[in-house]
Scaffold this motif. Structure first.
Motif, short mmCIF file in Angstrom:
data_model
loop_
_atom_site.label_atom_id
_atom_site.label_comp_id
_atom_site.label_asym_id
_atom_site.label_seq_id
_atom_site.Cartn_x
_atom_site.Cartn_y
_atom_site.Cartn_z
N LYS A 128 -22.70 -21.69 -0.49
CA LYS A 128 -21.65 -22.08 -1.56
C LYS A 128 -21.12 -20.75 -2.35
CE LYS A 128 -22.19 -26.36 -0.75
NZ LYS A 128 -21.37 -27.18 0.04
N ASP A 129 -19.89 -20.79 -3.05
CA ASP A 129 -19.64 -19.94 -4.09
C ASP A 129 -20.05 -20.77 -5.44
OD1 ASP A 129 -18.55 -17.86 -2.69
OD2 ASP A 129 -16.40 -18.67 -2.56
N HIS A 130 -21.07 -20.15 -6.08
CA HIS A 130 -21.61 -21.00 -7.22
C HIS A 130 -20.68 -20.60 -8.43
CE1 HIS A 130 -24.85 -22.25 -4.97
NE2 HIS A 130 -25.05 -21.15 -4.50
N ARG A 131 -20.02 -21.43 -9.10
CA ARG A 131 -19.21 -21.00 -10.25
C ARG A 131 -19.94 -20.45 -11.57
NH1 ARG A 131 -15.39 -26.34 -10.66
NH2 ARG A 131 -14.44 -26.32 -8.60
N HIS A 132 -21.07 -21.01 -11.77
CA HIS A 132 -21.94 -20.63 -12.96
C HIS A 132 -22.86 -19.68 -12.75
CE1 HIS A 132 -19.58 -24.09 -14.88
NE2 HIS A 132 -20.28 -24.92 -13.77
N PHE A 133 -22.99 -18.99 -11.53
CA PHE A 133 -23.86 -17.84 -11.27
C PHE A 133 -23.08 -16.70 -10.72
CE2 PHE A 133 -25.96 -21.96 -11.09
CZ PHE A 133 -26.73 -21.99 -12.07
N ARG A 134 -24.01 -15.65 -10.55
CA ARG A 134 -23.25 -14.33 -9.73
C ARG A 134 -23.45 -14.57 -8.30
NH1 ARG A 134 -25.27 -9.40 -13.72
NH2 ARG A 134 -24.24 -10.13 -15.43
N GLY A 135 -23.23 -15.76 -7.95
CA GLY A 135 -23.58 -16.08 -6.41
C GLY A 135 -22.26 -16.43 -5.55
N GLN A 136 -21.42 -15.75 -5.32
CA GLN A 136 -20.09 -15.92 -4.75
C GLN A 136 -20.53 -15.79 -3.23
OE1 GLN A 136 -17.13 -17.19 -6.09
NE2 GLN A 136 -18.66 -17.28 -7.76
N HIS A 137 -21.46 -16.49 -2.68
CA HIS A 137 -22.14 -16.30 -1.36
C HIS A 137 -21.13 -16.54 -0.17
CE1 HIS A 137 -26.37 -16.05 -3.41
NE2 HIS A 137 -25.44 -14.78 -3.31
N ARG A 138 -20.49 -17.54 -0.38
CA ARG A 138 -19.60 -17.95 0.86
C ARG A 138 -18.67 -17.13 1.09
NH1 ARG A 138 -16.83 -23.53 0.38
NH2 ARG A 138 -18.90 -24.38 1.15
N THR A 139 -18.07 -16.74 0.33
CA THR A 139 -16.95 -15.69 0.11
C THR A 139 -17.51 -14.22 0.74
OG1 THR A 139 -15.58 -16.56 -1.56
CG2 THR A 139 -15.41 -14.19 -1.26
N GLN A 140 -18.64 -13.89 0.03
CA GLN A 140 -19.33 -12.67 0.54
C GLN A 140 -19.62 -12.78 2.21
OE1 GLN A 140 -22.81 -11.84 -1.64
NE2 GLN A 140 -23.61 -10.24 -0.26
N LEU A 141 -20.23 -13.93 2.53
CA LEU A 141 -20.29 -13.99 4.06
C LEU A 141 -19.26 -13.94 4.77
CD1 LEU A 141 -22.63 -14.32 6.47
CD2 LEU A 141 -22.37 -16.87 5.93
#
Length: 203
Positions: free
Chosen positions: A109-122
């Motif tokens: 997921k791209d997590h809204r409330h954390f620094r984890g835009q992981h889907r976008t990053q992947l």
């Protein structure tokens, strides 16, 4: 109950493999060379599978799981990204063809409330940063996974698709279209360009 059935059906669709495409003949030789170098493809696939199992709790919706197990989920998402990030080109192409890529995109997921835009990053990693080392087969699988994710629901997806196609040239572009259409279902190049892509500029 209805929501759970919808989740299960959607997950099943994301898990569907592309059966009609043919991998390159050199894949086996490439993996032998990697094994001789001490790089185990099976180990990397196992890392992805284990991280996915930790993220993909069948009976717990992702929204709830992400909320109550935030650090654990973020750690496993980063683990998956690191496998694709560190893989040598031949291994990267092998991994793409042996994981359920659409499901991986769906569960990370791209997590809204954390620094984890992981889907976008992947996806950015595969569709932009490392697209030059992807085989035509891998590019087709990447496009197919984006279509299964519903391109219209992801703001950057049209630009990822554009980059994949514009990074493919001459005879390879013809092969990309032929392989994209080879499944015989509605996830074809025509649908991708004229239905999934809504922006006239990108099209």
């Amino acid at each position: 109950a209805v929501h759970m059935i919808d989740r299960m059906n959607h997950r099943k669709e994301m898990s569907r493999q592309v059966a009609g495409l043919v991998r390159g003949k050199s894949a086996a030789q490439s993996l032998v060379k990697l094994s001789n170098m001490g790089v185990s493809v099976e180990d990397q696939l196992e890392r992805i599978s284990l991280a996915m199992a930790n993220i993909d709790q069948l009976l717990v919706p992702s929204t709830i799981n992400n909320f109550i197990n935030t650090k654990f989920i973020l750690k496993n998402e980063r683990e998956i990204i690191s496998v694709f990030e560190d893989a040598q080109p031949k291994m990267l192409n092998y991994l793409i063809s042996h994981v359920k890529l659409a499901l991986v995109f769906y569960k990370i997921k791209d997590h809204r409330h954390f620094r984890g835009q992981h889907r976008t990053q992947l996806i950015e990693l595969l569709a932009v940063d490392r697209v030059s080392v992807l085989t035509i087969f891998s590019r087709v699988l990447l496009l197919r996974a984006l279509q299964m994710m519903k391109i219209t629901s992801i703001p950057q997806a049209e630009h990822w698709v554009r980059n994949i196609i514009l990074s493919t040239h001459q005879d390879d572009l013809s092969s990309l279209k032929t392989m994209s259409d080879s499944e015989g279902d509605y996830f074809c190049m025509n649908k991708l360009i004229f239905d999934d892509i809504r922006s006239e500029t990108v099209r």
